[in-house]
Motif scaffolding. Structure first.
Motif, PDB file in Angstrom:
ATOM      1  N   ASN A   1      48.346  -6.573  41.928  1.00 58.35           N
ATOM      2  CA  ASN A   1      48.478  -7.314  40.678  1.00 58.35           C
ATOM      3  C   ASN A   1      49.941  -7.268  40.219  1.00 58.35           C
ATOM      4  O   ASN A   1      50.471  -6.203  39.918  1.00 58.35           O
ATOM      5  CB  ASN A   1      47.567  -6.693  39.610  1.00 58.35           C
ATOM      6  CG  ASN A   1      47.619  -7.415  38.286  1.00 58.35           C
ATOM      7  OD1 ASN A   1      48.422  -8.320  38.082  1.00 58.35           O
ATOM      8  ND2 ASN A   1      46.765  -6.991  37.376  1.00 58.35           N
TER       9      ASN A   1
ATOM     10  N   GLU B   1      42.295  -3.945  38.749  1.00 61.90           N
ATOM     11  CA  GLU B   1      42.283  -4.878  39.890  1.00 61.90           C
ATOM     12  C   GLU B   1      41.512  -4.253  41.053  1.00 61.90           C
ATOM     13  O   GLU B   1      41.739  -3.099  41.410  1.00 61.90           O
ATOM     14  CB  GLU B   1      43.731  -5.182  40.313  1.00 61.90           C
ATOM     15  CG  GLU B   1      43.857  -6.164  41.451  1.00 61.90           C
ATOM     16  CD  GLU B   1      43.783  -7.612  40.989  1.00 61.90           C
ATOM     17  OE1 GLU B   1      43.657  -8.479  41.851  1.00 61.90           O
ATOM     18  OE2 GLU B   1      43.853  -7.872  39.760  1.00 61.90           O
TER      19      GLU B   1
ATOM     20  N   CYS C   1      48.860  -1.489  44.337  1.00 59.63           N
ATOM     21  CA  CYS C   1      48.198  -2.535  43.557  1.00 59.63           C
ATOM     22  C   CYS C   1      48.883  -3.877  43.800  1.00 59.63           C
ATOM     23  O   CYS C   1      50.112  -3.985  43.773  1.00 59.63           O
ATOM     24  CB  CYS C   1      48.217  -2.186  42.066  1.00 59.63           C
ATOM     25  SG  CYS C   1      47.201  -3.324  41.094  1.00 59.63           S
TER      26      CYS C   1
ATOM     27  N   ARG D   1      39.306   0.302  42.742  1.00 66.35           N
ATOM     28  CA  ARG D   1      39.814  -0.364  41.550  1.00 66.35           C
ATOM     29  C   ARG D   1      41.016   0.420  41.020  1.00 66.35           C
ATOM     30  O   ARG D   1      40.961   1.638  40.871  1.00 66.35           O
ATOM     31  CB  ARG D   1      38.725  -0.425  40.490  1.00 66.35           C
ATOM     32  CG  ARG D   1      39.133  -1.159  39.230  1.00 66.35           C
ATOM     33  CD  ARG D   1      37.944  -1.415  38.334  1.00 66.35           C
ATOM     34  NE  ARG D   1      37.065  -2.386  39.010  1.00 66.35           N
ATOM     35  CZ  ARG D   1      35.735  -2.316  38.987  1.00 66.35           C
ATOM     36  NH1 ARG D   1      35.124  -1.395  38.318  1.00 66.35           N
ATOM     37  NH2 ARG D   1      35.028  -3.225  39.634  1.00 66.35           N
ATOM     38  N   CYS D   2      42.099  -0.283  40.727  1.00 64.58           N
ATOM     39  CA  CYS D   2      43.295   0.322  40.140  1.00 64.58           C
ATOM     40  C   CYS D   2      42.916   0.904  38.772  1.00 64.58           C
ATOM     41  O   CYS D   2      42.281   0.222  37.963  1.00 64.58           O
ATOM     42  CB  CYS D   2      44.393  -0.725  39.982  1.00 64.58           C
ATOM     43  SG  CYS D   2      45.890  -0.120  39.169  1.00 64.58           S
TER      44      CYS D   2
ATOM     45  N   PHE E   1      43.779   4.684  42.632  1.00 66.82           N
ATOM     46  CA  PHE E   1      42.596   3.836  42.704  1.00 66.82           C
ATOM     47  C   PHE E   1      41.361   4.709  42.705  1.00 66.82           C
ATOM     48  O   PHE E   1      41.367   5.786  43.292  1.00 66.82           O
ATOM     49  CB  PHE E   1      42.611   2.990  43.990  1.00 66.82           C
ATOM     50  CG  PHE E   1      43.611   1.885  43.983  1.00 66.82           C
ATOM     51  CD1 PHE E   1      43.218   0.587  43.719  1.00 66.82           C
ATOM     52  CD2 PHE E   1      44.954   2.146  44.240  1.00 66.82           C
ATOM     53  CE1 PHE E   1      44.150  -0.443  43.718  1.00 66.82           C
ATOM     54  CE2 PHE E   1      45.884   1.124  44.230  1.00 66.82           C
ATOM     55  CZ  PHE E   1      45.482  -0.175  43.966  1.00 66.82           C
TER      56      PHE E   1
ATOM     57  N   CYS F   1      50.587  -5.378  36.941  1.00 66.96           N
ATOM     58  CA  CYS F   1      50.209  -3.964  36.839  1.00 66.96           C
ATOM     59  C   CYS F   1      51.445  -3.127  36.534  1.00 66.96           C
ATOM     60  O   CYS F   1      52.552  -3.412  37.022  1.00 66.96           O
ATOM     61  CB  CYS F   1      49.564  -3.489  38.134  1.00 66.96           C
ATOM     62  SG  CYS F   1      49.009  -1.770  38.079  1.00 66.96           S
TER      63      CYS F   1
ATOM     64  N   HIS G   1      50.311   5.287  42.355  1.00 68.68           N
ATOM     65  CA  HIS G   1      49.330   4.220  42.547  1.00 68.68           C
ATOM     66  C   HIS G   1      47.976   4.919  42.721  1.00 68.68           C
ATOM     67  O   HIS G   1      47.739   5.547  43.745  1.00 68.68           O
ATOM     68  CB  HIS G   1      49.662   3.382  43.776  1.00 68.68           C
ATOM     69  CG  HIS G   1      50.934   2.617  43.639  1.00 68.68           C
ATOM     70  ND1 HIS G   1      50.953   1.299  43.254  1.00 68.68           N
ATOM     71  CD2 HIS G   1      52.232   2.983  43.817  1.00 68.68           C
ATOM     72  CE1 HIS G   1      52.207   0.883  43.212  1.00 68.68           C
ATOM     73  NE2 HIS G   1      52.997   1.888  43.544  1.00 68.68           N
TER      74      HIS G   1
ATOM     75  N   GLN H   1      40.268  -3.865  45.045  1.00 67.89           N
ATOM     76  CA  GLN H   1      40.819  -4.021  46.381  1.00 67.89           C
ATOM     77  C   GLN H   1      39.808  -3.530  47.387  1.00 67.89           C
ATOM     78  O   GLN H   1      39.332  -2.401  47.292  1.00 67.89           O
ATOM     79  CB  GLN H   1      42.132  -3.248  46.521  1.00 67.89           C
ATOM     80  CG  GLN H   1      42.771  -3.454  47.877  1.00 67.89           C
ATOM     81  CD  GLN H   1      44.236  -3.101  47.873  1.00 67.89           C
ATOM     82  OE1 GLN H   1      44.882  -3.095  46.851  1.00 67.89           O
ATOM     83  NE2 GLN H   1      44.742  -2.796  49.043  1.00 67.89           N
TER      84      GLN H   1
END
Length: 141
Positions: A103, A135, A101, A129-130, A118, A106, A116, A137
């Motif tokens: 961000n 967030e 991520c 998206r996380c 997503f 985060c 991590h 990506q």
């Protein structure tokens, strides 16, 4: 050019031209103690050009990594010189520890040891998206 066939191993085919080195690095194929052939810019009737990777050893491929990089890849499992299985890779619904991520706020940035994770937010745009901070990506194009 002469690339030998493999007796036992894996062939990654239909790789978008130019993406084979990224796959080689992301799957850490350099750490294998076997022959790995990267064939770039092979003529293809469907795509014009493609890359191929041949791994001369049984190897557990992370299909999520392949699907994230290039969801059109075909994975062929070779035993005793024969293709025993073909798998079509797809864009994964969920990625764990493949993306990081971006961000800075985060929780994955501030806390150690958190996976991590997503989720696929938009298949058409290949956006993930996380799950912690939401967030977005984009995938690699």
């Amino acid at each position: 050019m002469n690339i030998d066939s493999i007796t036992n191993g894996i062939v990654l085919d239909h790789i978008t031209a130019g993406k084979s080195m990224q796959i080689y690095q992301d799957l850490e194929l350099d750490k294998l103690d076997c022959s790995v052939a990267i064939i770039k810019n092979v003529k293809s009737n469907k795509r014009g050009r493609k890359d191929i990777i041949k791994i001369d050893q049984d190897y557990s491929i992370n299909l999520d990594v392949l699907g994230y990089i290039d969801p059109d890849i075909t994975v062929s499992i070779i035993k005793d010189g024969e293709t025993i299985e073909k798998k079509k890779v797809e864009l994964p619904e969920r990625l764990v520890n493949i993306l990081i991520c971006k961000n800075p706020r985060c929780i994955t940035t501030t806390e150690q040891g958190i996976d991590h994770i997503f989720k696929l937010a938009n298949r058409a745009k290949r956006t993930y998206r996380c799950i912690y901070c939401e967030e977005d990506q984009q995938t690699i194009s």
